[in-house]
Motif scaffolding. Sequence first.
Motif, PDB file in Angstrom:
ATOM      1  N   ASP A 121       0.826  -1.203   0.000  1.00 23.85           N
ATOM      2  CA  ASP A 121       0.000   0.000   0.000  1.00 23.85           C
ATOM      3  C   ASP A 121       0.868   1.265   0.000  1.00 23.85           C
ATOM      4  OD1 ASP A 121      -2.624   1.337   0.255  1.00 23.85           O
ATOM      5  OD2 ASP A 121      -1.872   1.934   2.231  1.00 23.85           O
ATOM      6  N   VAL A 122       1.896   1.279   0.860  1.00 17.86           N
ATOM      7  CA  VAL A 122       2.814   2.429   0.917  1.00 17.86           C
ATOM      8  C   VAL A 122       3.561   2.573  -0.405  1.00 17.86           C
ATOM      9  CG1 VAL A 122       4.942   3.293   1.981  1.00 17.86           C
ATOM     10  CG2 VAL A 122       3.095   2.395   3.416  1.00 17.86           C
TER      11      VAL A 122
ATOM     12  N   GLY B 224       3.243   9.163  -6.552  1.00 15.75           N
ATOM     13  CA  GLY B 224       3.622  10.511  -6.126  1.00 15.75           C
ATOM     14  C   GLY B 224       2.733  11.137  -5.093  1.00 15.75           C
ATOM     15  N   SER B 225       1.801  10.369  -4.508  1.00 13.11           N
ATOM     16  CA  SER B 225       0.887  10.961  -3.532  1.00 13.11           C
ATOM     17  C   SER B 225       1.505  11.099  -2.151  1.00 13.11           C
ATOM     18  CB  SER B 225      -0.401  10.137  -3.446  1.00 13.11           C
ATOM     19  OG  SER B 225      -0.113   8.805  -3.030  1.00 13.11           O
TER      20      SER B 225
ATOM     21  N   ILE C  19       8.303   3.430   6.078  1.00  5.79           N
ATOM     22  CA  ILE C  19       7.668   2.250   6.669  1.00  5.79           C
ATOM     23  C   ILE C  19       8.732   1.318   7.252  1.00  5.79           C
ATOM     24  CG2 ILE C  19       7.686   0.965   4.476  1.00  5.79           C
ATOM     25  CD1 ILE C  19       4.969  -0.230   5.360  1.00  5.79           C
ATOM     26  N   VAL C  20       8.357   0.619   8.320  1.00  5.91           N
ATOM     27  CA  VAL C  20       9.210  -0.411   8.922  1.00  5.91           C
ATOM     28  C   VAL C  20       8.617  -1.778   8.566  1.00  5.91           C
ATOM     29  CG1 VAL C  20      10.086  -1.391  11.077  1.00  5.91           C
ATOM     30  CG2 VAL C  20       9.936   1.097  10.803  1.00  5.91           C
ATOM     31  N   PHE C  21       9.482  -2.687   8.085  1.00  8.75           N
ATOM     32  CA  PHE C  21       9.018  -4.028   7.714  1.00  8.75           C
ATOM     33  C   PHE C  21      10.132  -5.032   7.995  1.00  8.75           C
ATOM     34  CE2 PHE C  21      11.091  -2.172   4.095  1.00  8.75           C
ATOM     35  CZ  PHE C  21      11.855  -3.197   3.560  1.00  8.75           C
TER      36      PHE C  21
ATOM     37  N   ARG D 292      13.855  -0.159   8.156  1.00  6.38           N
ATOM     38  CA  ARG D 292      13.020   1.024   7.941  1.00  6.38           C
ATOM     39  C   ARG D 292      13.381   1.596   6.575  1.00  6.38           C
ATOM     40  NH1 ARG D 292      12.788   6.704  11.432  1.00  6.38           N
ATOM     41  NH2 ARG D 292      11.076   7.636  10.232  1.00  6.38           N
ATOM     42  N   ALA D 293      12.378   1.756   5.703  1.00  7.73           N
ATOM     43  CA  ALA D 293      12.603   2.291   4.360  1.00  7.73           C
ATOM     44  C   ALA D 293      12.065   3.716   4.282  1.00  7.73           C
ATOM     45  CB  ALA D 293      11.916   1.416   3.317  1.00  7.73           C
ATOM     46  N   ASN D 294      12.908   4.629   3.834  1.00  5.72           N
ATOM     47  CA  ASN D 294      12.504   6.012   3.553  1.00  5.72           C
ATOM     48  C   ASN D 294      12.725   6.266   2.070  1.00  5.72           C
ATOM     49  OD1 ASN D 294      11.971   7.777   6.160  1.00  5.72           O
ATOM     50  ND2 ASN D 294      13.615   6.346   6.662  1.00  5.72           N
TER      51      ASN D 294
END
Length: 685
Positions: A60-61, A68-69, A74-76, A88-90
């Motif tokens: 979803d993220v 582009g919204s 998120i942490v996975f 953690r992905a930025n």
Amino acid sequence: MTSSAIPFFVFQILNGEMHIVILSDGLCRLFKDSRENIKKRIENRIFSEIYPEDMSALKDVWKKFLNGSSDCDIVFKKMIDKKIRALRANGNMRVMDTGEKLYMVWFDDVTNILDDAIKNDIYYDKMTGLFNMTAFGIIGENERASMKKKDIVPALVYCDVRDMKAINEKYGFAKGNGVISGIAYVLKEVFRNGVISRFSDDHFVVLASRKGIEQKIERVCHDVLNNPMGIPVMMCAGIYSDTKNDIDIYAACDRAMLACKSLKGDYNIKYREFDREMFNVYHKNRHVISSFEDALKNGDIKLYYQPIIRTVTGKICDMEALARWIDPEKGMLPPGQFISILEDNRLINKLDFYMVSKICESLNELKKQNVPVVPVSVNLSRINFEICDVVEEVTRIVDEHNIGHELITIEITESAFIHNQSFLASQIDRFRNAGFNVWMDDFGSEYSSLNTLQEYTFDLVKLDMRFMKNFSLTGKNRLILSDIISMISKLGVNTLAEGVQTKEQLRFLRDAGCDKVQGYLFSRPMPCEYFYNKTVIFNDLHYDDFERSDYFRKIETTGLGFPALPDLPEGFSGDASGTPSAVMEIHDGKCKILKANNAYKKFLSDIGIADDLIYGDYYEWERQPVPEFLKAVDECIETKNTVYIYGLEEGGMKVNCQLVNIAYDEKTKTGAVLILIVKYEPIAK
């Protein structure tokens, strides 16, 4: 960028498919695999080896990220080297000048943080996974002792980001956090055998071998500046070589911090080593902070005034308020020894508002003594605007003392305008709408920008005293200063030159169109209670009539050149720079020159006026032109129209000139006109 220690990759979406552009060495080390294998897995099966319960949220993220919204954050959990790791992905998306979209994603390994939250709260920094201050004290102390047993000289390195606040304001806190995480990765890569900690915010401390420490700091600064996010991040560092063992590790960190802080404002030096002089400065700083509250309470901080002189009258038109600290132990503390310390410790608002209150008390006392009152300017630090509602606080203090707002002038140093520009612009407007004048201080310092004049509305610009320090009548700065004064005047803004020490400087500034001056030529700063007697009785200075301020302002903002008139009569030619021009005041049929350019002075010489009058202090020199000229002047003032004079004969010359009405003061029945000598030549015999 490929060799970066920060785990990240950059990709494009072409024809609906992902294509990786850059994949860093740091990501290879994090995923413990080759670049080719990682690239293939991400491009073909990006959600492979993701923990099932995290799959839905991650998809979803990721979908919102690609359209582009929103940014990615998120942490996975993911299987790496047959072990489940928490990542953690930025990520963010950029649109290039070509219209192409580039996506960047960087990672933090937060496994230890999630595995043991209690342990993390005690020992680890949540964002970076580095040791926190508590853990550094324990582990660092043990490591330091171990290094010394091996005859290794330990070094403490205190690292700081230059102006992290500006980075957060410009790029947002999410990217600011990415900067902090990236620095942590670089430090871990460069100081692989060191003990590394994030003490707070953007402050990092490293314990490592002293050998080769400079080269490692250089590498850290280089890698951080060339980060994959494209954000210009500059770092500086302080070094403390622990050759003794007489202080604990936190005290050693403090010394490295002092060395780092000594680089404030010096962007040419990346690091500095602690020395004894820094320690002396530290103790002086501590004395300022510990004594400040008592100094305010006991009245040890005194209000001093320095006069500001109007160039066209030679009289006092304003006073500048200055703080002087008379310390019972140290004696007189110059402002340079306490202002910046109070700013760094966010105490400056207490000093500035104390000064506003003292100014109001002083003005009320002067009124009781029937002493002439002129506006007083007070400098407000930019830090105040970050601490409280400055406009509201100043207004409250002034109103409580029943002082008119027109008697308080707000000075803001030009360097303040590189921070939070739109906010400061609104605060200036609030001050001016409330009836306060606002001046820009120190124009011409290292922060100078013409954009400041364009984007903000000031009543006056103060020219930095360094212009006068290097003043030369034949030097480059004379030309620069003339043009700066002319440009500011054309904007309808007054100018004030600081640091005036000679009559030569005064004459130049007056005729260049500078409206106000201050400096040791007139008076040094002095305690407010002695100001009137010292300036009037001993220095023979007198006060301008404050009620005539509007009249003088019209004169001050009049440049010495042709005004923007739609057309000129036939035969009138020439440009403003070479046209003899002057401002003349008329009262009871007598004329007084207020300011004149060099071309007009030559004209006066050519019609027979003595040089000692022309180039002297002509405040009291009353010129007696021919009757035809006086009649034209009266017409100009009475009708407020431009008047042209042809064939005027004076001093053996035939003169064509133009008169422009400037101002009229009803109270004193005094007028002022701009004179432009368009053409003059000897009368034919």
